[in-house]
Scaffold this motif. Sequence first.
Motif, PDB file in Angstrom:
ATOM      1  N   ARG A  54      -5.319   6.234  -2.635  1.00  0.00           N
ATOM      2  CA  ARG A  54      -6.608   6.026  -1.953  1.00  0.00           C
ATOM      3  C   ARG A  54      -7.707   5.843  -2.991  1.00  0.00           C
ATOM      4  O   ARG A  54      -7.814   6.613  -3.951  1.00  0.00           O
ATOM      5  CB  ARG A  54      -6.931   7.222  -1.066  1.00  0.00           C
ATOM      6  N   GLN A  55      -8.507   4.792  -2.826  1.00  0.00           N
ATOM      7  CA  GLN A  55      -9.595   4.539  -3.765  1.00  0.00           C
ATOM      8  C   GLN A  55     -10.861   5.304  -3.399  1.00  0.00           C
ATOM      9  O   GLN A  55     -11.621   5.723  -4.261  1.00  0.00           O
ATOM     10  CB  GLN A  55      -9.903   3.036  -3.802  1.00  0.00           C
ATOM     11  N   ILE A  56     -11.088   5.457  -2.107  1.00  0.00           N
ATOM     12  CA  ILE A  56     -12.324   6.094  -1.643  1.00  0.00           C
ATOM     13  C   ILE A  56     -12.021   7.509  -1.160  1.00  0.00           C
ATOM     14  O   ILE A  56     -11.072   7.729  -0.399  1.00  0.00           O
ATOM     15  CB  ILE A  56     -12.953   5.276  -0.499  1.00  0.00           C
ATOM     16  N   VAL A  57     -12.794   8.463  -1.606  1.00  0.00           N
ATOM     17  CA  VAL A  57     -12.597   9.851  -1.201  1.00  0.00           C
ATOM     18  C   VAL A  57     -12.836   9.997   0.294  1.00  0.00           C
ATOM     19  O   VAL A  57     -13.802   9.467   0.845  1.00  0.00           O
ATOM     20  CB  VAL A  57     -13.555  10.781  -1.984  1.00  0.00           C
ATOM     21  N   ASP A  58     -11.912  10.687   0.967  1.00  0.00           N
ATOM     22  CA  ASP A  58     -12.002  10.889   2.418  1.00  0.00           C
ATOM     23  C   ASP A  58     -12.926  12.069   2.714  1.00  0.00           C
ATOM     24  O   ASP A  58     -12.584  13.222   2.486  1.00  0.00           O
ATOM     25  CB  ASP A  58     -10.612  11.151   2.979  1.00  0.00           C
TER      26      ASP A  58
ATOM     27  N   HIS B 178      -3.561  11.061  -3.023  1.00  0.00           N
ATOM     28  CA  HIS B 178      -2.343  10.666  -3.708  1.00  0.00           C
ATOM     29  C   HIS B 178      -1.110  10.834  -2.822  1.00  0.00           C
ATOM     30  O   HIS B 178      -1.121  11.565  -1.837  1.00  0.00           O
ATOM     31  CB  HIS B 178      -2.152  11.509  -4.975  1.00  0.00           C
ATOM     32  N   GLU B 179      -0.053  10.134  -3.194  1.00  0.00           N
ATOM     33  CA  GLU B 179       1.275  10.325  -2.635  1.00  0.00           C
ATOM     34  C   GLU B 179       2.227  10.497  -3.815  1.00  0.00           C
ATOM     35  O   GLU B 179       1.809  10.478  -4.970  1.00  0.00           O
ATOM     36  CB  GLU B 179       1.680   9.122  -1.765  1.00  0.00           C
ATOM     37  N   TYR B 180       3.517  10.659  -3.510  1.00  0.00           N
ATOM     38  CA  TYR B 180       4.498  10.892  -4.562  1.00  0.00           C
ATOM     39  C   TYR B 180       5.618   9.855  -4.504  1.00  0.00           C
ATOM     40  O   TYR B 180       5.868   9.245  -3.467  1.00  0.00           O
ATOM     41  CB  TYR B 180       5.140  12.276  -4.402  1.00  0.00           C
ATOM     42  N   VAL B 181       6.274   9.688  -5.629  1.00  0.00           N
ATOM     43  CA  VAL B 181       7.533   8.943  -5.678  1.00  0.00           C
ATOM     44  C   VAL B 181       8.528   9.826  -6.421  1.00  0.00           C
ATOM     45  O   VAL B 181       8.379  10.082  -7.616  1.00  0.00           O
ATOM     46  CB  VAL B 181       7.393   7.589  -6.400  1.00  0.00           C
ATOM     47  N   VAL B 182       9.508  10.364  -5.688  1.00  0.00           N
ATOM     48  CA  VAL B 182      10.526  11.249  -6.267  1.00  0.00           C
ATOM     49  C   VAL B 182      11.630  10.393  -6.875  1.00  0.00           C
ATOM     50  O   VAL B 182      12.117   9.447  -6.242  1.00  0.00           O
ATOM     51  CB  VAL B 182      11.099  12.190  -5.191  1.00  0.00           C
TER      52      VAL B 182
ATOM     53  N   PHE C  82       6.726   5.754 -19.782  1.00  0.00           N
ATOM     54  CA  PHE C  82       6.162   5.334 -18.491  1.00  0.00           C
ATOM     55  C   PHE C  82       5.457   6.536 -17.887  1.00  0.00           C
ATOM     56  O   PHE C  82       6.083   7.551 -17.594  1.00  0.00           O
ATOM     57  CB  PHE C  82       7.292   4.843 -17.587  1.00  0.00           C
ATOM     58  N   SER C  83       4.161   6.423 -17.676  1.00  0.00           N
ATOM     59  CA  SER C  83       3.373   7.554 -17.203  1.00  0.00           C
ATOM     60  C   SER C  83       3.784   7.956 -15.795  1.00  0.00           C
ATOM     61  O   SER C  83       4.049   7.114 -14.934  1.00  0.00           O
ATOM     62  CB  SER C  83       1.883   7.208 -17.218  1.00  0.00           C
ATOM     63  N   SER C  84       3.812   9.269 -15.557  1.00  0.00           N
ATOM     64  CA  SER C  84       4.129   9.781 -14.223  1.00  0.00           C
ATOM     65  C   SER C  84       2.926   9.723 -13.287  1.00  0.00           C
ATOM     66  O   SER C  84       3.052  10.021 -12.105  1.00  0.00           O
ATOM     67  CB  SER C  84       4.632  11.228 -14.321  1.00  0.00           C
ATOM     68  N   VAL C  85       1.776   9.328 -13.798  1.00  0.00           N
ATOM     69  CA  VAL C  85       0.568   9.193 -12.981  1.00  0.00           C
ATOM     70  C   VAL C  85       0.259   7.709 -12.831  1.00  0.00           C
ATOM     71  O   VAL C  85       0.008   7.017 -13.814  1.00  0.00           O
ATOM     72  CB  VAL C  85      -0.623   9.935 -13.601  1.00  0.00           C
ATOM     73  N   LEU C  86       0.299   7.229 -11.606  1.00  0.00           N
ATOM     74  CA  LEU C  86       0.105   5.806 -11.320  1.00  0.00           C
ATOM     75  C   LEU C  86      -1.264   5.623 -10.682  1.00  0.00           C
ATOM     76  O   LEU C  86      -1.502   6.069  -9.566  1.00  0.00           O
ATOM     77  CB  LEU C  86       1.198   5.296 -10.376  1.00  0.00           C
ATOM     78  N   THR C  87      -2.155   4.972 -11.403  1.00  0.00           N
ATOM     79  CA  THR C  87      -3.525   4.797 -10.915  1.00  0.00           C
ATOM     80  C   THR C  87      -3.917   3.337 -10.972  1.00  0.00           C
ATOM     81  O   THR C  87      -3.280   2.518 -11.649  1.00  0.00           O
ATOM     82  CB  THR C  87      -4.526   5.609 -11.762  1.00  0.00           C
TER      83      THR C  87
ATOM     84  N   LEU D 186      -4.070  -1.019  -4.912  1.00  0.00           N
ATOM     85  CA  LEU D 186      -3.886   0.108  -4.010  1.00  0.00           C
ATOM     86  C   LEU D 186      -3.709  -0.307  -2.556  1.00  0.00           C
ATOM     87  O   LEU D 186      -3.168   0.441  -1.773  1.00  0.00           O
ATOM     88  CB  LEU D 186      -5.089   1.050  -4.134  1.00  0.00           C
ATOM     89  N   ASN D 187      -4.171  -1.488  -2.187  1.00  0.00           N
ATOM     90  CA  ASN D 187      -4.229  -1.822  -0.774  1.00  0.00           C
ATOM     91  C   ASN D 187      -3.104  -2.761  -0.361  1.00  0.00           C
ATOM     92  O   ASN D 187      -3.255  -3.985  -0.390  1.00  0.00           O
ATOM     93  CB  ASN D 187      -5.586  -2.451  -0.449  1.00  0.00           C
TER      94      ASN D 187
END
Length: 608
Positions: free
Chosen positions: A216-220, A231-235, A347-352, A359-360
């Motif tokens: 998500r780009q915009i704070v809810d 954020h979400e995760y990828v296991v 490969f970074s574990s944080v995807l931004t 993102l969309n």
Amino acid sequence: MEKLDGKSMDLVQTNIEALKKLFPEVVTEGKIDFQKLKLVLGEEIEKRNERYEFTWHGKTQAMQLAQTPSTGTLRPDKQSSKNWDTTDNLYIEGDNLEVLKLLQKSYFGKIKMIYIDPPYNTGKDFVYKDDFRDNIKNYKEMTQQTTKANTETNGRYHTDWLNMMYPRLKLARNLLREDGVIFISIDDTEVGNLRKVCDEIFGEQNFLGVLIWKSRQIVDSRNKTGLSNDHEYVVVFCKNIEQFSLKGKLIDISKYSNPDNDPRGPWMSNSILGLANSSQRPNLHYPIFEPKTGRKFVPPEDSGWRYSKETMQQKIDEGRIIFPIKDDGRPREKKYLSELGSRFTGFSSVLTDEVGFTLNGSREVREIFGGKYFDFPKPVSLVKSILEQSSEKNSIILDFFSGSATTAHAVMQLNAEDGGNRKFIMVQLPEPTAENSEAYKAGYKNICEIGKERIRRAGEKIVQETGKNDLDIGFKVFTLDSSNIKTWDPDFENLKQDLFDYKDNMKEDRTKEDLLYEILLKIGLPLTTPIEEIDYNGKTIYNVGFGAVLLCLENDIDLDIVHEMMKHKSEHLSPKVIFKESGFMNDSVKINAIQTLKKNGINDVRSV
């Protein structure tokens, strides 16, 4: 003549055979002696009643469900396909549990990478309801009605989700290569349970990590708790940690140059400051001096230099330290391209979004269709970055929760960019679209129709933008159904009538091509195996895999057809020859056909 078994791969028997091969001494009269097996395993057996384990109601049945063979089939749908005769890609409509069972023989140990975006179990998404007794019948009923979400008021909220995921992940693991890997998108609702299930199925030692994706780009600001879940995760789990590693990100060598003609070659500058708050290491706090001018440089108080005084002086003497032009600057270090151990970084574990992730995904679907036809699809860039890390150029990629077919889109896009020839297998339940949705009003009655159309449009767009006309942007469509053979799919309520109908054991509404692909699945050949159709006196002979398998599924087969089939056998191996059981003109022709084939070195003759 041996009759083909109509079932998918028997995983229980496969496991037993593997155990016998590993420990032949535990086999007594063809069966496993568990007392002997315990002795062989020695101290590795858990004997305590209380031990760490993850369990839930229905787990035993979920395990059995994964091991229960399927008698179903996948029927070809050329009309919905694209480039049927040339493509190596697959799109399969059906319940992914049954489809995964049917793929076991043909794709066992052949998939390099799996990406799935399963239901997150948020109370709004649909969780599959499996039927232990007859999942094909259950699937047909399920696709004729509006699917229901697994709401939080359900007393078996997490249990139902676990029972859905367990057998599918179990079957998916079988399909992975030894150097294969699976990526699973998930959110906070079930990430903990998913980790535990995967630990059991793939092994804790094969856990690679959890990627954190800024979704998500915009704070809810509407969240009642005040915490915006952005954020979400990828296991990520691999099949065998000894044989797998991510590639890492390719270093940008354009950043390296050689403006001072350093004999060690191109270089880039790097900070020589140590970590912040390293003031507890006084040996890293010392002044350094520029040799030519004598200028003095000291590190910040809360940091220090990266190297000891002795190492730093050695680097200065070797000309590896660059001193600034201005006095308020800081010295830096030369890092040489020639001294890189690898051209890749981790490969970074944080995807931004800052590192290139769009993102969309919804916007991408809108651009393709001109409307909002799918909720919360994953962006192509996210899946493509995972593909870059984990796949080779000729890999097979599987997504058995295909949704809007983002994975297929990403495969085609990456192939266009790096010249790869990756193949995709998409599997999706044809969940009905809501009657008040934009997709339904536009004519898309289920999710599969959206996914297939997206692949068509995305592929054409990629070719148009890149000018690469040799890309495989097609796909063969197959649909899950009951067996084409009556004896493999008996109607126990009308068994007496079935016995009279078995003179011709193929169902009336099925074609020879339907039966052909069912046979390929049951004998373990991929659905994209080359097939040549030979017309001989008005009857069709199928030459599969350049003579590896020869089939005639016609009626009134005579010896002339048998002789014609032998002309097309492989030069390198003895082929399988398959006929329809009731297809011969008479028993005498059948017996003579078998003997003729044996005289010509063909002993593997089967019937359906």
